[in-house]
Design a protein around this motif. Structure first.
Motif, short mmCIF file in Angstrom:
data_model
loop_
_atom_site.label_atom_id
_atom_site.label_comp_id
_atom_site.label_asym_id
_atom_site.label_seq_id
_atom_site.Cartn_x
_atom_site.Cartn_y
_atom_site.Cartn_z
N UNK A 21 46.80 -26.83 17.79
CA UNK A 21 45.75 -25.99 18.01
C UNK A 21 45.24 -25.30 16.92
N UNK A 22 46.03 -25.36 15.80
CA UNK A 22 45.56 -24.79 14.51
C UNK A 22 44.60 -25.62 13.80
N UNK A 23 44.62 -26.76 14.31
CA UNK A 23 43.71 -27.87 13.41
C UNK A 23 44.61 -28.91 12.88
N UNK A 24 45.89 -28.69 13.00
CA UNK A 24 46.88 -29.77 12.12
C UNK A 24 46.50 -31.29 12.75
N UNK A 25 46.32 -32.17 11.89
CA UNK A 25 46.10 -33.62 12.31
C UNK A 25 47.46 -34.36 11.63
N UNK A 26 48.17 -35.04 12.41
CA UNK A 26 49.47 -35.50 11.46
C UNK A 26 49.94 -36.84 12.53
N UNK A 27 50.66 -37.64 11.76
CA UNK A 27 51.53 -38.62 12.58
C UNK A 27 52.64 -38.18 13.40
N UNK A 28 53.08 -39.01 14.42
CA UNK A 28 54.08 -38.44 15.44
C UNK A 28 55.36 -38.08 14.38
N UNK A 29 55.48 -38.90 13.68
CA UNK A 29 56.83 -38.76 12.89
C UNK A 29 56.75 -37.54 12.16
N UNK A 30 55.69 -36.94 11.72
CA UNK A 30 55.69 -35.64 11.03
C UNK A 30 55.94 -34.55 12.06
N UNK A 31 55.48 -34.80 13.28
CA UNK A 31 55.91 -33.81 14.17
C UNK A 31 57.36 -33.70 14.54
N UNK A 32 57.95 -34.98 14.65
CA UNK A 32 59.30 -34.77 15.00
C UNK A 32 60.05 -34.03 13.67
N UNK A 74 42.31 -30.21 31.17
CA UNK A 74 41.98 -29.29 32.22
C UNK A 74 41.31 -28.11 31.88
N UNK A 75 41.61 -27.51 30.72
CA UNK A 75 40.96 -26.13 30.30
C UNK A 75 39.65 -26.46 29.51
N UNK A 76 39.43 -27.52 29.24
CA UNK A 76 38.04 -28.00 28.54
C UNK A 76 38.31 -27.76 26.95
N UNK A 77 39.52 -27.61 26.74
CA UNK A 77 39.58 -26.98 25.31
C UNK A 77 39.31 -28.45 24.17
N UNK A 78 39.72 -29.39 24.57
CA UNK A 78 39.28 -30.77 23.66
C UNK A 78 40.28 -31.78 24.21
N UNK A 79 40.12 -32.91 23.41
CA UNK A 79 40.82 -34.18 23.66
C UNK A 79 41.89 -34.59 22.71
N UNK A 80 43.39 -34.60 22.93
CA UNK A 80 44.34 -34.69 22.22
C UNK A 80 44.34 -36.26 21.97
N UNK A 81 44.04 -36.79 20.65
CA UNK A 81 44.28 -38.03 20.47
C UNK A 81 45.89 -38.28 20.14
N UNK A 82 46.39 -39.30 20.72
CA UNK A 82 47.87 -39.62 20.53
C UNK A 82 48.14 -40.92 20.02
N UNK A 83 48.62 -41.05 18.94
CA UNK A 83 49.20 -42.62 18.35
C UNK A 83 50.18 -41.98 17.58
N UNK A 84 50.84 -43.09 17.10
CA UNK A 84 52.05 -42.77 15.89
C UNK A 84 51.34 -42.48 14.82
N UNK A 85 50.09 -43.16 14.58
CA UNK A 85 49.55 -42.70 13.20
C UNK A 85 48.59 -41.64 13.15
#
Length: 195
Positions: A21-32, A74-85
């Motif tokens: 929500x703070x605007x970070x964009x990253x790979x799934x690996x980085x989230x883990x 549901x909250x109309x906040x945005x769309x979360x893109x989800x991929x490993x990259x």
């Protein structure tokens, strides 16, 4: 009273919501990796070193990301893109029709079904082997056996021993031919999933 698993999933979802929500964009690996840090303390430092722990860490993160995607839609906040990259929040207006989830999203269905979290080790190994079988260059067994100086039929142990012997012989760090080393490695990678 929620179960320990449900509490953990809620916590991970909330952590991901605050981070993404703070605007970070990253790979799934980085989230883990981020969830392994002491500040979050969700996953143990060795969570990526064991097949089953890696599977479960990946599953939990993906489950929580899909929950978060639906919450934000549901909250109309945005769309979360989800991929490993790439994982990141996008404005709904900026998402193309093919990015927005349709009526049937097989990946979301899989990861939102918590029964899959109980997948056993043999099934995880089969999933990984199937993945690698599909990712590896199409079979060229005759050429690969010739590159490894083997004749079919052979077994996994013989294949591995021969690969190690030839890789050691041709390794560039030991004065070998780097091109031959790459050919040997590629042949081994293709053949090892045949066993």
């Amino acid at each position: 009273m929620p179960s320990a698993l449900e509490e953990t999933l809620d916590t991970v979802t909330d952590l991901l919501a605050s981070y993404l929500g703070e605007g970070h964009q990253c790979r799934e690996y980085e989230l883990i990796r981020w969830l392994q840090e002491p500040a979050q303390a969700i996953f143990q430092p060795n969570a990526l070193s064991d097949t089953m722990m890696l599977f479960r860490a990946n599953f939990i993160v993906m489950h929580c990301l899909y929950r978060l995607r639906q919450r934000w839609l549901d909250e109309q906040r945005g769309y979360l893109t989800i991929s490993s990259l790439e994982v990141g929040l996008q404005p709904i207006s900026g998402a193309s029709e093919n990015q927005l989830p349709g009526e049937h999203d097989p990946l979301a269905d899989y990861y939102l079904n918590l029964n899959h979290l109980d997948t056993d080790e043999a099934s995880v190994d089969a999933l990984l082997n199937d993945f690698w079988r599909r990712m590896v260059v199409p079979e060229q067994n005759d050429e690969d056996f010739a590159t490894l100086q083997l004749q079919p039929p052979t077994d996994a142990h013989t294949l591995r021993q021969q690969y190690r012997r030839l890789a050691n012989q041709h390794h560039p760090d030991k004065g070998g031919d780097s091109e031959q080393f790459r050919k040997i490695t590629a042949a081994y990678q293709r053949l090892k999933y045949a066993f």
